[in-house]
Design a protein around this motif. Sequence first.
Motif, PDB file in Angstrom:
ATOM      1  N   PHE A   1       1.947  -0.714   9.785  1.00  0.00           N
ATOM      2  CA  PHE A   1       2.708  -1.317   8.691  1.00  0.00           C
ATOM      3  C   PHE A   1       1.838  -2.273   7.880  1.00  0.00           C
ATOM      4  N   ALA A   2       0.947  -3.007   8.535  1.00  0.00           N
ATOM      5  CA  ALA A   2       0.045  -3.904   7.819  1.00  0.00           C
ATOM      6  C   ALA A   2      -0.817  -3.120   6.830  1.00  0.00           C
ATOM      7  N   PHE A   3      -1.345  -1.983   7.280  1.00  0.00           N
ATOM      8  CA  PHE A   3      -2.117  -1.127   6.381  1.00  0.00           C
ATOM      9  C   PHE A   3      -1.254  -0.641   5.222  1.00  0.00           C
ATOM     10  N   ALA A   4      -0.022  -0.219   5.540  1.00  0.00           N
ATOM     11  CA  ALA A   4       0.870   0.299   4.500  1.00  0.00           C
ATOM     12  C   ALA A   4       1.203  -0.756   3.461  1.00  0.00           C
ATOM     13  N   MET A   5       1.338  -2.005   3.873  1.00  0.00           N
ATOM     14  CA  MET A   5       1.658  -3.071   2.926  1.00  0.00           C
ATOM     15  C   MET A   5       0.527  -3.283   1.933  1.00  0.00           C
ATOM     16  N   LYS A   6      -0.711  -3.164   2.384  1.00  0.00           N
ATOM     17  CA  LYS A   6      -1.836  -3.276   1.453  1.00  0.00           C
ATOM     18  C   LYS A   6      -1.735  -2.211   0.363  1.00  0.00           C
ATOM     19  N   GLU A   7      -1.419  -0.992   0.775  1.00  0.00           N
ATOM     20  CA  GLU A   7      -1.317   0.107  -0.174  1.00  0.00           C
ATOM     21  C   GLU A   7      -0.091  -0.041  -1.069  1.00  0.00           C
ATOM     22  N   THR A   8       1.006  -0.496  -0.487  1.00  0.00           N
ATOM     23  CA  THR A   8       2.248  -0.643  -1.256  1.00  0.00           C
ATOM     24  C   THR A   8       2.091  -1.687  -2.352  1.00  0.00           C
ATOM     25  N   LEU A   9       1.490  -2.818  -2.019  1.00  0.00           N
ATOM     26  CA  LEU A   9       1.321  -3.876  -3.008  1.00  0.00           C
ATOM     27  C   LEU A   9       0.368  -3.465  -4.131  1.00  0.00           C
ATOM     28  N   ALA A  10      -0.524  -2.548  -3.835  1.00  0.00           N
ATOM     29  CA  ALA A  10      -1.457  -2.071  -4.864  1.00  0.00           C
ATOM     30  C   ALA A  10      -0.834  -0.991  -5.742  1.00  0.00           C
ATOM     31  N   HIS A  11       0.292  -0.395  -5.285  1.00  0.00           N
ATOM     32  CA  HIS A  11       0.893   0.722  -6.034  1.00  0.00           C
ATOM     33  C   HIS A  11       2.418   0.601  -6.050  1.00  0.00           C
ATOM     34  N   VAL A  12       2.947  -0.578  -6.347  1.00  0.00           N
ATOM     35  CA  VAL A  12       4.396  -0.793  -6.231  1.00  0.00           C
ATOM     36  C   VAL A  12       5.203   0.152  -7.109  1.00  0.00           C
ATOM     37  N   GLY A  13       4.670   0.547  -8.241  1.00  0.00           N
ATOM     38  CA  GLY A  13       5.424   1.402  -9.153  1.00  0.00           C
ATOM     39  C   GLY A  13       5.108   2.875  -9.031  1.00  0.00           C
ATOM     40  N   ASN A  14       4.232   3.243  -8.109  1.00  0.00           N
ATOM     41  CA  ASN A  14       3.814   4.637  -7.948  1.00  0.00           C
ATOM     42  C   ASN A  14       4.223   5.177  -6.589  1.00  0.00           C
ATOM     43  N   GLU A  15       4.228   6.508  -6.494  1.00  0.00           N
ATOM     44  CA  GLU A  15       4.500   7.119  -5.199  1.00  0.00           C
ATOM     45  C   GLU A  15       3.295   6.919  -4.274  1.00  0.00           C
ATOM     46  N   LEU A  16       3.575   6.786  -3.013  1.00  0.00           N
ATOM     47  CA  LEU A  16       2.508   6.631  -2.029  1.00  0.00           C
ATOM     48  C   LEU A  16       1.931   7.986  -1.652  1.00  0.00           C
ATOM     49  N   ASP A  17       0.665   7.980  -1.276  1.00  0.00           N
ATOM     50  CA  ASP A  17       0.073   9.182  -0.696  1.00  0.00           C
ATOM     51  C   ASP A  17       0.626   9.403   0.710  1.00  0.00           C
ATOM     52  N   VAL A  18       0.275  10.513   1.312  1.00  0.00           N
ATOM     53  CA  VAL A  18       0.882  10.907   2.591  1.00  0.00           C
ATOM     54  C   VAL A  18       0.630   9.868   3.687  1.00  0.00           C
ATOM     55  N   ILE A  19      -0.601   9.452   3.868  1.00  0.00           N
ATOM     56  CA  ILE A  19      -0.915   8.555   4.983  1.00  0.00           C
ATOM     57  C   ILE A  19      -0.273   7.178   4.808  1.00  0.00           C
ATOM     58  N   PRO A  20      -0.365   6.532   3.639  1.00  0.00           N
ATOM     59  CA  PRO A  20       0.347   5.263   3.477  1.00  0.00           C
ATOM     60  C   PRO A  20       1.863   5.397   3.652  1.00  0.00           C
ATOM     61  N   ALA A  21       2.441   6.503   3.161  1.00  0.00           N
ATOM     62  CA  ALA A  21       3.878   6.713   3.346  1.00  0.00           C
ATOM     63  C   ALA A  21       4.218   6.866   4.826  1.00  0.00           C
ATOM     64  N   LEU A  22       3.375   7.596   5.540  1.00  0.00           N
ATOM     65  CA  LEU A  22       3.567   7.755   6.985  1.00  0.00           C
ATOM     66  C   LEU A  22       3.508   6.404   7.690  1.00  0.00           C
ATOM     67  N   ALA A  23       2.552   5.565   7.290  1.00  0.00           N
ATOM     68  CA  ALA A  23       2.406   4.256   7.934  1.00  0.00           C
ATOM     69  C   ALA A  23       3.554   3.323   7.581  1.00  0.00           C
ATOM     70  N   LEU A  24       4.009   3.359   6.327  1.00  0.00           N
ATOM     71  CA  LEU A  24       5.079   2.461   5.893  1.00  0.00           C
ATOM     72  C   LEU A  24       6.368   2.723   6.653  1.00  0.00           C
ATOM     73  N   CYS A  25       6.699   3.975   6.838  1.00  0.00           N
ATOM     74  CA  CYS A  25       7.953   4.327   7.518  1.00  0.00           C
ATOM     75  C   CYS A  25       7.738   4.609   9.008  1.00  0.00           C
ATOM     76  N   GLY A  26       6.613   5.235   9.329  1.00  0.00           N
ATOM     77  CA  GLY A  26       6.337   5.593  10.714  1.00  0.00           C
ATOM     78  C   GLY A  26       5.950   4.412  11.574  1.00  0.00           C
ATOM     79  N   GLY A  27       5.310   3.380  10.974  1.00  0.00           N
ATOM     80  CA  GLY A  27       4.956   2.189  11.749  1.00  0.00           C
ATOM     81  C   GLY A  27       6.183   1.516  12.339  1.00  0.00           C
ATOM     82  N   PRO A  28       7.185   1.161  11.517  1.00  0.00           N
ATOM     83  CA  PRO A  28       8.422   0.601  12.069  1.00  0.00           C
ATOM     84  C   PRO A  28       9.134   1.554  13.030  1.00  0.00           C
ATOM     85  N   ALA A  29       9.093   2.869  12.734  1.00  0.00           N
ATOM     86  CA  ALA A  29       9.729   3.828  13.639  1.00  0.00           C
ATOM     87  C   ALA A  29       9.061   3.796  15.008  1.00  0.00           C
ATOM     88  N   LEU A  30       7.738   3.759  15.028  1.00  0.00           N
ATOM     89  CA  LEU A  30       7.005   3.696  16.299  1.00  0.00           C
ATOM     90  C   LEU A  30       7.319   2.413  17.046  1.00  0.00           C
TER      91      LEU A  30
END
Length: 386
Positions: free
Chosen positions: A279-308
Amino acid sequence: MSESQAAREHRVTPLELLLDLVFVFAFTQVTTVLSDNPTWSGVGHGLLILAALWWVWAAFAWLTNTLDPDDGAVWGTMLIAMAAIFIAALAVPEAFGRHGVVFGVAFLIVNVMYLTLYALGARNDPDLLAAILRVAPLSLGGAALITAAGFVHGAGRSLLWLTALAVGFLGPLFSNISGWRVQPAHFIERHGLIVIIAIGESLIAIGLGARSTALDAGVIVAAVLGLVVVTSFWLAYFDFFPARAQQLLTDRSGIERAALARDVYTYLHLPMIAGIVLFAFAMKETLAHVGNELDVIPALALCGGPALYLLAYVALRLRITRTVGGGRLTAAIACALLIPVALVVPALVALALVAAVWVALHAYEIIWWREARAEARALRASASAS
């Protein structure tokens, strides 16, 4: 166990906290691995490195639960081991590249030092010494394989790492647990502190991510939503889990206590830490692209990190009560189902959905777990008074 050891339900020492900070720096370096290589191989390498770091951290948690870190010999040896861990942490970003040998040698040194120190400390306790000698070949063999991996290139390196973790980290899971000692209060406090320090690493990721972009309304909202999720990590763990876990360990003794501590803390805390790091990694990517869609790996980390992270609690409950419960399993599934959604909506929306799942979970637990939470608080108050 000697009388002095039995009486020593000590608090975590400053030296242990310093050691934890070195490890959290290493965890932060794993986030760098993910950021520098946001691919499937990058995720695989990052998780392998994280598992190896956790393996060594967990070994020191068992060591300092038995030996007094303030003892001169233990204190000095831990400082030397800390230096080796720090060197390994510096090598983490290139552990699967040009610094593989540096990481491997430092990792091997750390394993040799903690096993030697543990064996010397247990020389007057035949049962504990026998337990240490049973796992020593596994730990040293696994560490040697990671060192050897530094000299190998391509897929062979990853294969050696997987074999090393299977031997050194997972191997003791199948060995005889007799002889190990666990002092519940210190053991639980030790793991709670590493969790909260790792959670702090997520806050640092939010701060660094916000610093690297314009602080506009979207970034501010994303930072606040990230804080909601990070606070949820904290609340999910510290609301009542430590008090309940301490009661469970205190009510047990001998092999049963050691096995529960091993399963719940040494093994099932790893997916928690992994979820936080992702999730920490995903937040770095999210803050850099708040208005854009995430790539596969950041999206996986953003949602999959909390799921794990949540699935770790499901596994904990299954280990302890042989049931899976409903709330956290449902929330984990909901987070996982958001992964494809995060690929087609702006990063800010995806983060808001993850935060909403957490808020819903906490609302559910506040309503349905009232009695358990009240009981846990009573246990905490009783422990503090004693």
